[in-house]
Design an enzyme around this catalytic site. Structure first.
Site, PDB file in Angstrom:
ATOM      1  N   HIS A   1       0.834  -1.304   0.031  1.00  0.00           N
ATOM      2  CA  HIS A   1       0.045  -0.151   0.101  1.00  0.00           C
ATOM      3  C   HIS A   1       0.913   1.194   0.105  1.00  0.00           C
ATOM      4  O   HIS A   1       0.671   2.393  -0.810  1.00  0.00           O
ATOM      5  CB  HIS A   1      -0.907  -0.070   1.238  1.00  0.00           C
ATOM      6  CG  HIS A   1      -1.689   1.246   1.331  1.00  0.00           C
ATOM      7  ND1 HIS A   1      -3.090   1.274   1.023  1.00  0.00           N
ATOM      8  CD2 HIS A   1      -1.590   2.414   1.937  1.00  0.00           C
ATOM      9  CE1 HIS A   1      -3.732   2.620   1.253  1.00  0.00           C
ATOM     10  NE2 HIS A   1      -2.616   3.181   1.864  1.00  0.00           N
ATOM     11  N   GLU A   2       1.584   1.269   0.990  1.00  0.00           N
ATOM     12  CA  GLU A   2       2.641   2.501   1.004  1.00  0.00           C
ATOM     13  C   GLU A   2       3.626   2.649  -0.142  1.00  0.00           C
ATOM     14  O   GLU A   2       3.667   3.894  -0.446  1.00  0.00           O
ATOM     15  CB  GLU A   2       3.409   2.644   2.317  1.00  0.00           C
ATOM     16  CG  GLU A   2       2.633   2.696   3.529  1.00  0.00           C
ATOM     17  CD  GLU A   2       1.616   3.929   3.676  1.00  0.00           C
ATOM     18  OE1 GLU A   2       1.770   4.986   3.107  1.00  0.00           O
ATOM     19  OE2 GLU A   2       0.659   3.805   4.271  1.00  0.00           O
TER      20      GLU A   2
ATOM     21  N   HIS B   1       1.715   4.750  -2.885  1.00  0.00           N
ATOM     22  CA  HIS B   1       1.858   6.183  -2.744  1.00  0.00           C
ATOM     23  C   HIS B   1       3.364   6.494  -3.397  1.00  0.00           C
ATOM     24  O   HIS B   1       3.410   7.312  -3.945  1.00  0.00           O
ATOM     25  CB  HIS B   1       1.846   6.397  -1.471  1.00  0.00           C
ATOM     26  CG  HIS B   1       0.658   6.331  -0.518  1.00  0.00           C
ATOM     27  ND1 HIS B   1      -0.601   7.255  -1.236  1.00  0.00           N
ATOM     28  CD2 HIS B   1      -0.123   5.786   0.554  1.00  0.00           C
ATOM     29  CE1 HIS B   1      -1.618   7.116  -0.540  1.00  0.00           C
ATOM     30  NE2 HIS B   1      -1.363   6.427   0.564  1.00  0.00           N
TER      31      HIS B   1
ATOM     32  N   HIS C   1       3.354   6.837  -7.032  1.00  0.00           N
ATOM     33  CA  HIS C   1       2.812   8.014  -7.348  1.00  0.00           C
ATOM     34  C   HIS C   1       3.755   9.216  -7.353  1.00  0.00           C
ATOM     35  O   HIS C   1       3.539  10.097  -8.413  1.00  0.00           O
ATOM     36  CB  HIS C   1       1.581   8.323  -6.617  1.00  0.00           C
ATOM     37  CG  HIS C   1       0.388   9.213  -7.050  1.00  0.00           C
ATOM     38  ND1 HIS C   1      -0.665   9.452  -6.317  1.00  0.00           N
ATOM     39  CD2 HIS C   1       0.286   9.797  -8.093  1.00  0.00           C
ATOM     40  CE1 HIS C   1      -1.489  10.203  -7.010  1.00  0.00           C
ATOM     41  NE2 HIS C   1      -1.029  10.282  -8.483  1.00  0.00           N
TER      42      HIS C   1
END
Length: 728
Positions: free
Chosen positions: A476-477, A480, A483
């Protein structure tokens, strides 16, 4: 004001990718650099406002974006180290910086001359006198909106009050964060009798022993997760210890030196006053107007439609757990009622029975280094062609921090990835991502991004074995991080995760899907001692268990989202005015929303809800569920188009990730997806539909459909200058 040339922030870093020279930085360097950086930036922006020449892209947008490099350097460093490795000295600096930054923001967005200068450029672009590409046009649109939302059109007296409110809110939210962190640390549960740790894994016990030793205590210290549910409860067989852990979790912030109630009441009331001053009925409307949702009514509509099915499913799950508990109770003892602290432990047992699978058996197969390299990094390589090389020559702000150079498919340098995975004293709970350097072509800067987790560090010489939840968090992290790393924009302010709050969680949630990828999982899930891959039947069990316990998980998430909305959609005169009113307000809000189910308590209670009372998620915690609609829809697209392939990754990179905040978020999504998001994929994932009629009722919402294209009005705006991106 000038900055001492000996200060390491006085000049750009000479390290690769302008990484902060942590070896040179001392706490006393931060505050002078922030003060000098603010003065320098405001002078540069005032020069833009005073420029007599006709407004152009170069002398407005590019001059604006090129300014403030000193401030960017120091804040990129400070907002990396302060939450991850804080000290009393850094906390004191944070307390000084927070109101300073609020005044700084007001000095920009309440500057009438600067607003008129940006407006003049926009007028020239609209008239065809100045050429501007799509990124520059969107810059003008968003900055004009930010000016008006910040109150630039208010009378002087109202602007003065707005400045007071912003400065006070910055001070209060900073204090809430420090107090909540201290309270969470103080609430850790000390176990002196090892027999009470029956069922707890050796890895967890080793971490607890180390935590106790770090504080000079004897025994095992179970430090608390930031949210209400505590991961260790899945392992603890001793019911009384489970009760202690749960009550310590939900009891944070209600009394004593770490009581946060007075702070959060004042924060909520001041936000309500500010929203009214800016022309909004409440803070929730103010936030939603600048997000993908566009209105708080749309937020309530989406959340409200999910509540009945989620709570119904949670109650059905509770019945199953009660049956299991009855089976395990002694026949000669009275029936034990199911309590909140029983849920996670019994759910883990029920999952093992139902799927012939024990999550505890996974840990030897989930060694951090292999999961990182053969899972997280390998997925990114498969999708985007990027590769990773650890840079032992580059140091972080703590000896546990690791630095990786990220190389593009052609071998060129793309940026740096900074990984800080272990928990320690002085590190806030949870997981998050932030930038040290924002990618942009204007200044030729490449991204430097950071991921933080809170994994218990094992004793020296032992491997770091993860839980399945930690594996998901790792993916999940890193979503980010991607991105930020794959950003491909001209202006720093549009880089990477500079998107609306209810969009920013979407790429991170999408990245979680690769944790279960059939081609990837056997590569990274390998026994750390024998080298054997995870058994195929376990992989099947993991996939079949995806729907397990989703009623409980969705209900506690909805509870937090709706509690957040209650604090920020309630008129000022109906909010508590004293700390003593917090508990009643919380109870009434959860009951009114239909999520007051005691066995699935809200993911955060008000007193430790740092996302909304410290971080940038005020009235925006719904973003996780809103983004999950996009995530589930995108996951369906990937699977329908062949899954983890370079072609799919390239489309995702070029049309969505790379564009960062340089386009309207939903326009970018539709360009990537080719359609509006379909909420039915989320409903299926969370087990919220049972038949066609229920699917229709839950899906019958226009909130995700293409809106009639209208020009954004200049009276519906305010900029949220929040920092990093937090985990749930």
């Amino acid at each position: 004001m000038s900055l001492d040339p000996a200060n390491p922030f006085a000049r750009p870093s000479t390290l690769p990718y302008q990484l902060t020279p942590w070896a040179e930085v001392r706490p006393e360097h931060y505050l002078p650099a922030v003060e000098a950086g603010i003065a320098e930036r405001l002078a540069d922006l005032q020069a833009i406002a005073d420029e007599p020449a006709p407004a152009t892209v170069e002398n407005v947008i590019e001059a604006w974006e090129a300014s403030g490099q000193l401030l960017s350097r120091v804040l990129g460093a400070f907002w990396t180290v302060q939450p991850a490795d804080t000290t009393d000295e850094l906390d004191a600096i944070d307390a000084e910086i927070s109101p300073m930054m609020a005044r700084y923001g007001d000095s920009i967005y309440l500057n009438g001359g600067l607003y008129r200068r940006v407006s003049a450029l926009n007028d020239r672009v609209v008239a065809g006198e100045v050429e501007a590409d799509d990124q520059a046009r969107y810059w003008l649109e968003t900055h004009l909106r930010d000016f008006v939302r910040a109150g630039v059109g208010l009378p002087d007296a109202d602007q003065d009050r707005l400045r007071e409110l912003n400065a006070k809110l910055a001070e209060l939210t900073s204090a809430f964060g420090r107090t909540a962190l201290a309270g969470s640390n103080a609430a850790a549960v000390l176990v002196s009798d090892e027999a009470q740790l029956a069922g707890v894994s050796e890895a967890t016990k080793a971490g607890a022993r180390a935590a106790a030793e770090s504080r000079g205590l004897d025994g095992w210290l179970l430090e608390l997760d930031s949210c209400t549910p505590q991961a260790v409860l899945t392992e603890v067989a001793d019911r009384d210890l489970r009760r202690r852990i749960h009550q310590a979790s939900v009891g944070r912030g209600w009394s004593g030196e770490h009581d946060t109630r007075a702070l959060l009441v004042e924060i909520a009331r001041l936000r309500a006053e500010r929203a009214t001053l800016l022309g909004f009925p409440h803070h929730a409307e103010y936030v939603a107007a600048d997000a993908c949702a566009k209105s708080s009514a749309a937020v309530h509509q989406m959340l409200g439609r999910l509540v009945p099915a989620a709570v119904r499913n949670a109650r059905a799950e509770a019945s199953d757990l009660e049956e299991l508990q009855d089976d395990t109770d002694r026949a000669d003892s009275p029936r034990t009622p199911l309590e909140p602290w029983d849920w996670e432990f019994l759910a883990e047992k029920l999952k093992a029975r139902r799927y012939s699978f024990d999550s505890a058996l996974l840990r030897p197969y989930l060694e951090l280094e292999r999961v990182l390299r053969e899972g997280v990094f390998a997925a990114a390589t498969g999708l985007f062609g990027i590769t990773f090389a650890e840079r032992d020559d580059l140091r972080g702000y703590n000896d546990q921090v690791r630095v990786f150079e990220v190389l593009d498919a052609d071998g060129s340098g793309l940026g740096l990835f900074v990984a800080d995975y272990y928990t320690r004293a002085g590190k806030q709970g949870g997981a998050w991502m932030n930038n040290i350097v924002d990618q942009n072509h204007l200044l030729g800067q490449s991204p430097v991004v950071v991921n933080n987790l809170n994994i218990a560090k094992p004793p020296a010489g032992q491997p770091t074995l993860l839980t399945w939840d930690e594996v998901r968090t790792l993916f999940h992290e890193f979503g980010h991080a991607l991105h930020g790393l794959l950003s491909d924009v001209r202006y720093p302010s549009q880089s990477g995760t500079a998107t609306p709050r209810d969009f920013v969680e979407f790429p991170s949630q999408v990245n979680e899907m690769w944790a279960l990828d059939a081609g990837l999982l056997p590569r990274y899930a390998v026994h750390h001692q024998t080298g054997e891959p995870i058994p195929a039947e376990w992989i099947d069990a993991l996939k079949r268990a995806e729907l397990f316990n989703q009623g409980w998980a969705t209900t506690e998430m909805l509870g937090a989202s709706l509690l957040d909305q209650a604090w920020h959609a309630t008129p000022l005169d109906e909010l508590p005015s004293e700390p003593g009113g917090v508990e009643e307000f919380e109870a009434r809000a959860l009951a009114a929303a239909g999520v007051d189910y005691p066995l699935a308590p809200t993911r955060y209670r008000s007193t430790y809800f740092k996302h909304i009372f410290e971080g940038g998620y005020a009235a925006g915690y719904y973003s996780y569920l809103w983004s999950e609609v996009l995530d589930a829809d995108t996951g369906a697209w990937f699977l329908a188009n062949g899954g983890l392939t370079r072609a799919n990754g390239q489309r995702y990179r070029e049309r969505l990730l790379g564009r960062g905040g340089s386009v309207d978020a939903m326009d970018g999504y539709r360009d990537f997806r080719g359609a509006d998001p379909d909420i039915s994929h989320l409903l299926k994932r969370r087990g919220l539909i049972v038949d066609a009629s229920e699917r229709l009722a839950l899906s019958d919402s226009a909130v995700f459909r293409t809106p009639q294209r209208v020009e954004r009005q200049r009276d519906d705006t305010v900029s949220d200058h929040a920092g990093g991106v937090a985990g749930v």
